[in-house]
Motif scaffolding. Structure first.
Motif, PDB file in Angstrom:
ATOM      1  N   PRO A  14      34.632  43.310  41.145  1.00  0.00           N
ATOM      2  CA  PRO A  14      35.063  41.924  40.963  1.00  0.00           C
ATOM      3  C   PRO A  14      35.840  41.403  42.166  1.00  0.00           C
ATOM      4  O   PRO A  14      36.750  42.066  42.666  1.00  0.00           O
ATOM      5  CB  PRO A  14      35.972  41.987  39.735  1.00  0.00           C
ATOM      6  CG  PRO A  14      35.625  43.257  39.050  1.00  0.00           C
ATOM      7  CD  PRO A  14      35.145  44.193  40.107  1.00  0.00           C
ATOM      8  N   GLY A  15      35.468  40.246  42.638  1.00  0.00           N
ATOM      9  CA  GLY A  15      36.160  39.606  43.745  1.00  0.00           C
ATOM     10  C   GLY A  15      35.784  40.141  45.109  1.00  0.00           C
ATOM     11  O   GLY A  15      36.220  39.609  46.131  1.00  0.00           O
ATOM     12  N   GLY A  16      34.977  41.188  45.157  1.00  0.00           N
ATOM     13  CA  GLY A  16      34.644  41.836  46.422  1.00  0.00           C
ATOM     14  C   GLY A  16      33.940  40.925  47.409  1.00  0.00           C
ATOM     15  O   GLY A  16      34.287  40.880  48.588  1.00  0.00           O
ATOM     16  N   TRP A  17      32.934  40.196  46.945  1.00  0.00           N
ATOM     17  CA  TRP A  17      32.191  39.311  47.846  1.00  0.00           C
ATOM     18  C   TRP A  17      33.107  38.229  48.411  1.00  0.00           C
ATOM     19  O   TRP A  17      33.072  37.940  49.603  1.00  0.00           O
ATOM     20  CB  TRP A  17      31.011  38.667  47.107  1.00  0.00           C
ATOM     21  CG  TRP A  17      30.171  37.822  48.006  1.00  0.00           C
ATOM     22  CD1 TRP A  17      29.138  38.244  48.784  1.00  0.00           C
ATOM     23  CD2 TRP A  17      30.313  36.421  48.244  1.00  0.00           C
ATOM     24  NE1 TRP A  17      28.626  37.182  49.497  1.00  0.00           N
ATOM     25  CE2 TRP A  17      29.336  36.045  49.175  1.00  0.00           C
ATOM     26  CE3 TRP A  17      31.185  35.443  47.764  1.00  0.00           C
ATOM     27  CZ2 TRP A  17      29.189  34.747  49.634  1.00  0.00           C
ATOM     28  CZ3 TRP A  17      31.031  34.141  48.218  1.00  0.00           C
ATOM     29  CH2 TRP A  17      30.048  33.802  49.139  1.00  0.00           C
ATOM     30  N   TYR A  18      33.956  37.651  47.545  1.00  0.00           N
ATOM     31  CA  TYR A  18      34.865  36.605  48.004  1.00  0.00           C
ATOM     32  C   TYR A  18      35.864  37.145  49.021  1.00  0.00           C
ATOM     33  O   TYR A  18      36.183  36.492  50.017  1.00  0.00           O
ATOM     34  CB  TYR A  18      35.616  35.984  46.827  1.00  0.00           C
ATOM     35  CG  TYR A  18      34.743  35.125  45.960  1.00  0.00           C
ATOM     36  CD1 TYR A  18      34.282  33.892  46.401  1.00  0.00           C
ATOM     37  CD2 TYR A  18      34.372  35.535  44.690  1.00  0.00           C
ATOM     38  CE1 TYR A  18      33.471  33.100  45.610  1.00  0.00           C
ATOM     39  CE2 TYR A  18      33.568  34.760  43.888  1.00  0.00           C
ATOM     40  CZ  TYR A  18      33.115  33.536  44.357  1.00  0.00           C
ATOM     41  OH  TYR A  18      32.314  32.748  43.569  1.00  0.00           O
ATOM     42  N   ARG A  19      36.378  38.349  48.792  1.00  0.00           N
ATOM     43  CA  ARG A  19      37.332  38.937  49.744  1.00  0.00           C
ATOM     44  C   ARG A  19      36.656  39.239  51.081  1.00  0.00           C
ATOM     45  O   ARG A  19      37.249  39.037  52.136  1.00  0.00           O
ATOM     46  CB  ARG A  19      37.976  40.188  49.164  1.00  0.00           C
ATOM     47  CG  ARG A  19      39.025  39.837  48.128  1.00  0.00           C
ATOM     48  CD  ARG A  19      39.948  40.997  47.853  1.00  0.00           C
ATOM     49  NE  ARG A  19      40.853  40.674  46.765  1.00  0.00           N
ATOM     50  CZ  ARG A  19      42.083  40.209  46.941  1.00  0.00           C
ATOM     51  NH1 ARG A  19      42.558  40.023  48.148  1.00  0.00           N
ATOM     52  NH2 ARG A  19      42.846  39.933  45.902  1.00  0.00           N
ATOM     53  N   LEU A  56      40.033  33.054  48.728  1.00  0.00           N
ATOM     54  CA  LEU A  56      40.975  34.047  48.215  1.00  0.00           C
ATOM     55  C   LEU A  56      41.309  33.770  46.749  1.00  0.00           C
ATOM     56  O   LEU A  56      41.377  34.690  45.936  1.00  0.00           O
ATOM     57  CB  LEU A  56      42.247  34.069  49.060  1.00  0.00           C
ATOM     58  CG  LEU A  56      43.274  35.120  48.671  1.00  0.00           C
ATOM     59  CD1 LEU A  56      42.689  36.514  48.696  1.00  0.00           C
ATOM     60  CD2 LEU A  56      44.492  35.019  49.585  1.00  0.00           C
ATOM     61  N   ALA A  57      41.472  32.503  46.396  1.00  0.00           N
ATOM     62  CA  ALA A  57      41.757  32.142  45.002  1.00  0.00           C
ATOM     63  C   ALA A  57      40.589  32.538  44.095  1.00  0.00           C
ATOM     64  O   ALA A  57      40.797  33.002  42.971  1.00  0.00           O
ATOM     65  CB  ALA A  57      42.045  30.647  44.889  1.00  0.00           C
ATOM     66  N   GLU A  58      39.354  32.367  44.583  1.00  0.00           N
ATOM     67  CA  GLU A  58      38.180  32.765  43.807  1.00  0.00           C
ATOM     68  C   GLU A  58      38.173  34.273  43.576  1.00  0.00           C
ATOM     69  O   GLU A  58      37.869  34.742  42.477  1.00  0.00           O
ATOM     70  CB  GLU A  58      36.894  32.352  44.523  1.00  0.00           C
ATOM     71  CG  GLU A  58      36.638  30.871  44.518  1.00  0.00           C
ATOM     72  CD  GLU A  58      36.165  30.375  43.170  1.00  0.00           C
ATOM     73  OE1 GLU A  58      35.657  31.170  42.355  1.00  0.00           O
ATOM     74  OE2 GLU A  58      36.294  29.173  42.917  1.00  0.00           O
ATOM     75  N   ALA A  59      38.528  35.034  44.606  1.00  0.00           N
ATOM     76  CA  ALA A  59      38.569  36.503  44.473  1.00  0.00           C
ATOM     77  C   ALA A  59      39.597  36.918  43.431  1.00  0.00           C
ATOM     78  O   ALA A  59      39.319  37.739  42.559  1.00  0.00           O
ATOM     79  CB  ALA A  59      38.892  37.144  45.825  1.00  0.00           C
ATOM     80  N   VAL A  60      40.778  36.339  43.512  1.00  0.00           N
ATOM     81  CA  VAL A  60      41.849  36.680  42.569  1.00  0.00           C
ATOM     82  C   VAL A  60      41.452  36.291  41.147  1.00  0.00           C
ATOM     83  O   VAL A  60      41.660  37.055  40.200  1.00  0.00           O
ATOM     84  CB  VAL A  60      43.175  36.013  42.987  1.00  0.00           C
ATOM     85  CG1 VAL A  60      44.230  36.158  41.913  1.00  0.00           C
ATOM     86  CG2 VAL A  60      43.660  36.602  44.301  1.00  0.00           C
ATOM     87  N   ALA A  61      40.837  35.120  40.984  1.00  0.00           N
ATOM     88  CA  ALA A  61      40.412  34.673  39.657  1.00  0.00           C
ATOM     89  C   ALA A  61      39.355  35.612  39.079  1.00  0.00           C
ATOM     90  O   ALA A  61      39.404  35.961  37.894  1.00  0.00           O
ATOM     91  CB  ALA A  61      39.870  33.246  39.726  1.00  0.00           C
ATOM     92  N   GLU A  62      38.414  36.043  39.912  1.00  0.00           N
ATOM     93  CA  GLU A  62      37.372  36.942  39.426  1.00  0.00           C
ATOM     94  C   GLU A  62      37.964  38.305  39.054  1.00  0.00           C
ATOM     95  O   GLU A  62      37.571  38.909  38.047  1.00  0.00           O
ATOM     96  CB  GLU A  62      36.298  37.104  40.506  1.00  0.00           C
ATOM     97  CG  GLU A  62      35.021  37.692  39.994  1.00  0.00           C
ATOM     98  CD  GLU A  62      33.900  37.593  41.011  1.00  0.00           C
ATOM     99  OE1 GLU A  62      33.596  38.627  41.635  1.00  0.00           O
ATOM    100  OE2 GLU A  62      33.340  36.494  41.164  1.00  0.00           O
ATOM    101  N   GLU A  63      38.904  38.786  39.844  1.00  0.00           N
ATOM    102  CA  GLU A  63      39.563  40.059  39.542  1.00  0.00           C
ATOM    103  C   GLU A  63      40.364  39.971  38.243  1.00  0.00           C
ATOM    104  O   GLU A  63      40.312  40.882  37.411  1.00  0.00           O
ATOM    105  CB  GLU A  63      40.471  40.462  40.702  1.00  0.00           C
ATOM    106  CG  GLU A  63      39.723  40.811  41.965  1.00  0.00           C
ATOM    107  CD  GLU A  63      40.569  40.752  43.215  1.00  0.00           C
ATOM    108  OE1 GLU A  63      40.042  41.078  44.291  1.00  0.00           O
ATOM    109  OE2 GLU A  63      41.763  40.383  43.138  1.00  0.00           O
TER     110      GLU A  63
END
Length: 78
Positions: A14-19, A56-63
């Motif tokens: 989760p969030g890997g692609w966004y990070r 970064l916000a998308e990554a955190v939200a997905e995580e």
């Protein structure tokens, strides 16, 4: 007892692609060859373009979403 209930089965990162996208674009924004010791430094993020902060916000939200869904129990696959 807390922690004894089996968690939902999860797949992926989760969030890997966004990070990955965030870090790639952050290094491009900072400049090639520029050392960025902490890409998550609040002062650096305050100066970063909105698109970077959004990634970064998308990554955190997905995580966070994956963490919450994992508590649903063994009957679920995420």
């Amino acid at each position: 007892r807390e922690g004894t209930r089996p968690a939902a089965r999860t797949h992926g990162h989760p969030g890997g692609w966004y990070r990955e996208q965030f870090l790639t674009l952050l290094h491009e924004w900072a400049g090639r060859g520029v050392d960025v010791p902490d890409p998550y430094d609040p002062q650096l993020l305050a100066r970063a373009p909105r698109e970077l902060r959004h990634l970064l916000a998308e990554a955190v939200a997905e995580e966070d979403t994956a963490r919450a869904l994992a508590t649903l129990g063994i009957g679920f696959t995420v």
